[in-house]
Design a protein around this motif. Structure first.
Motif, mmCIF file in Angstrom:
data_model
loop_
_atom_site.group_PDB
_atom_site.id
_atom_site.type_symbol
_atom_site.label_atom_id
_atom_site.label_comp_id
_atom_site.label_asym_id
_atom_site.label_seq_id
_atom_site.Cartn_x
_atom_site.Cartn_y
_atom_site.Cartn_z
ATOM 1 N N ASP A 69 60.913 90.793 21.022
ATOM 2 C CA ASP A 69 61.210 91.618 19.851
ATOM 3 C C ASP A 69 62.254 90.880 19.006
ATOM 4 O O ASP A 69 63.456 91.119 19.149
ATOM 5 C CB ASP A 69 61.725 92.994 20.276
ATOM 6 N N PRO A 70 61.831 89.989 18.131
ATOM 7 C CA PRO A 70 62.768 89.135 17.370
ATOM 8 C C PRO A 70 63.766 89.906 16.512
ATOM 9 O O PRO A 70 64.794 89.360 16.131
ATOM 10 C CB PRO A 70 61.836 88.285 16.502
ATOM 11 N N TYR A 71 63.454 91.164 16.179
ATOM 12 C CA TYR A 71 64.395 91.957 15.389
ATOM 13 C C TYR A 71 65.548 92.490 16.251
ATOM 14 O O TYR A 71 66.540 92.995 15.716
ATOM 15 C CB TYR A 71 63.668 93.118 14.706
ATOM 16 N N ASP A 72 65.394 92.390 17.552
ATOM 17 C CA ASP A 72 66.488 92.740 18.465
ATOM 18 C C ASP A 72 67.358 91.494 18.618
ATOM 19 O O ASP A 72 67.119 90.646 19.479
ATOM 20 C CB ASP A 72 65.921 93.184 19.820
ATOM 21 N N ALA A 73 68.343 91.372 17.735
ATOM 22 C CA ALA A 73 69.136 90.144 17.678
ATOM 23 C C ALA A 73 70.609 90.485 17.478
ATOM 24 O O ALA A 73 70.962 91.559 16.973
ATOM 25 C CB ALA A 73 68.643 89.247 16.545
ATOM 26 N N ASP A 74 71.464 89.544 17.872
ATOM 27 C CA ASP A 74 72.911 89.696 17.713
ATOM 28 C C ASP A 74 73.534 88.351 17.381
ATOM 29 O O ASP A 74 73.047 87.302 17.843
ATOM 30 C CB ASP A 74 73.555 90.222 19.006
ATOM 31 N N ILE A 75 74.596 88.403 16.609
ATOM 32 C CA ILE A 75 75.382 87.194 16.380
ATOM 33 C C ILE A 75 76.139 86.858 17.658
ATOM 34 O O ILE A 75 76.643 87.745 18.350
ATOM 35 C CB ILE A 75 76.376 87.407 15.219
ATOM 36 N N ASN A 76 76.200 85.569 17.974
ATOM 37 C CA ASN A 76 76.922 85.126 19.169
ATOM 38 C C ASN A 76 78.427 85.141 18.891
ATOM 39 O O ASN A 76 79.015 84.157 18.452
ATOM 40 C CB ASN A 76 76.470 83.716 19.573
ATOM 41 N N GLY A 77 79.028 86.299 19.127
ATOM 42 C CA GLY A 77 80.470 86.472 18.938
ATOM 43 C C GLY A 77 80.944 87.602 19.822
ATOM 44 O O GLY A 77 80.183 88.532 20.132
ATOM 45 N N PHE A 78 82.185 87.553 20.238
ATOM 46 C CA PHE A 78 82.699 88.565 21.172
ATOM 47 C C PHE A 78 82.581 89.968 20.595
ATOM 48 O O PHE A 78 82.141 90.899 21.267
ATOM 49 C CB PHE A 78 84.165 88.267 21.521
ATOM 50 N N VAL A 79 82.971 90.133 19.326
ATOM 51 C CA VAL A 79 82.944 91.460 18.715
ATOM 52 C C VAL A 79 81.514 91.981 18.626
ATOM 53 O O VAL A 79 81.234 93.133 18.970
ATOM 54 C CB VAL A 79 83.609 91.426 17.323
#
Length: 229
Positions: free
Chosen positions: A95-105
């Protein structure tokens, strides 16, 4: 307080359970996620009465060449990113729309906040219970090992330092002159949620003291009537 301590404890446990669930869920996402580079294309402003936060819109290309754009669920003020900035992305290949920026916050803010609030609620409930147990143990020790003295009633007054639902409880004050030292000792009762003035015994008020340290004491207010529920 008898109810509040358990309410705080249960809420704390529930929030800690939620934090653990979010952590496990995010960890499961990272275990299967693919890492790629993305670009911040826009900042979406979310306004409230007191502040404005900015959530980054990120565009990236999946490993199979599909162009995806998503908006981060986490915003900040000032913005954590700027338009045109290159960021690292984790996405679910199923599910490519399930994404996050690689950052702690971006990855851990939600479980962290729930964990902190849950810990605070749990500790409040736990400490209320712990102090109650310690207080009860102190009373039991005084009943078993303490010296019983009869003190002279001084007065009963509202304890304005403590309020529940806008109400302050009463506290009974009494005094006792130690014949061995000629020292005057002052005592006060636990909080009482009605006016006790009409129920004070004329023969005096019993107080249990530690013979070696009269500052450790318990005023026996069992003479007061029980309040019906």
């Amino acid at each position: 307080m008898k109810i509040v301590k358990y309410v705080f404890l249960i809420i704390g446990l529930a929030l800690l359970g939620g934090a653990f669930y979010l952590y496990q869920n995010k960890q499961a996402f990272l275990d299967k996620a693919v890492k790629v580079q993305g670009t911040v294309t826009d900042l979406i402003a979310s306004r409230s009465d007191k502040s404005t936060t900015y959530r980054p819109v990120v565009s990236y290309t999946t490993k199979d060449g599909k162009q995806i754009e998503f908006t981060s669920s986490v915003g900040s003020n000032p913005p954590s990113y700027h338009e045109g900035e290159t960021v690292e992305i984790f996405y679910d290949p199923a599910d490519p729309y399930d994404a996050d920026i690689n950052g702690f916050v971006s990855l851990w803010l939600a479980p962290l906040i729930l964990g902190i609030i849950g810990t605070i609620f749990f500790l409040i409930g736990f400490l209320i219970i712990l102090f109650g147990k310690m207080k009860q143990k102190k009373i039991e020790d005084l009943k078993f090992n303490g010296k019983s003295i009869i003190t002279k009633f001084d007065h009963a007054d509202l304890n304005y330092n403590y309020k529940v639902n806008g109400r302050s409880p009463y506290v009974i004050y009494s005094q006792w002159l130690n014949p061995a030292t000629n020292e005057l000792h002052l005592f006060k009762s636990e909080n009482i949620w009605f006016d006790p003035n009409n129920f004070i015994p004329s023969e005096g008020i019993k107080v249990l003291i530690d013979p070696s340290n009269p500052k450790k004491y318990y005023m026996d207010i069992s003479f007061l009537p029980k309040v019906s529920n």
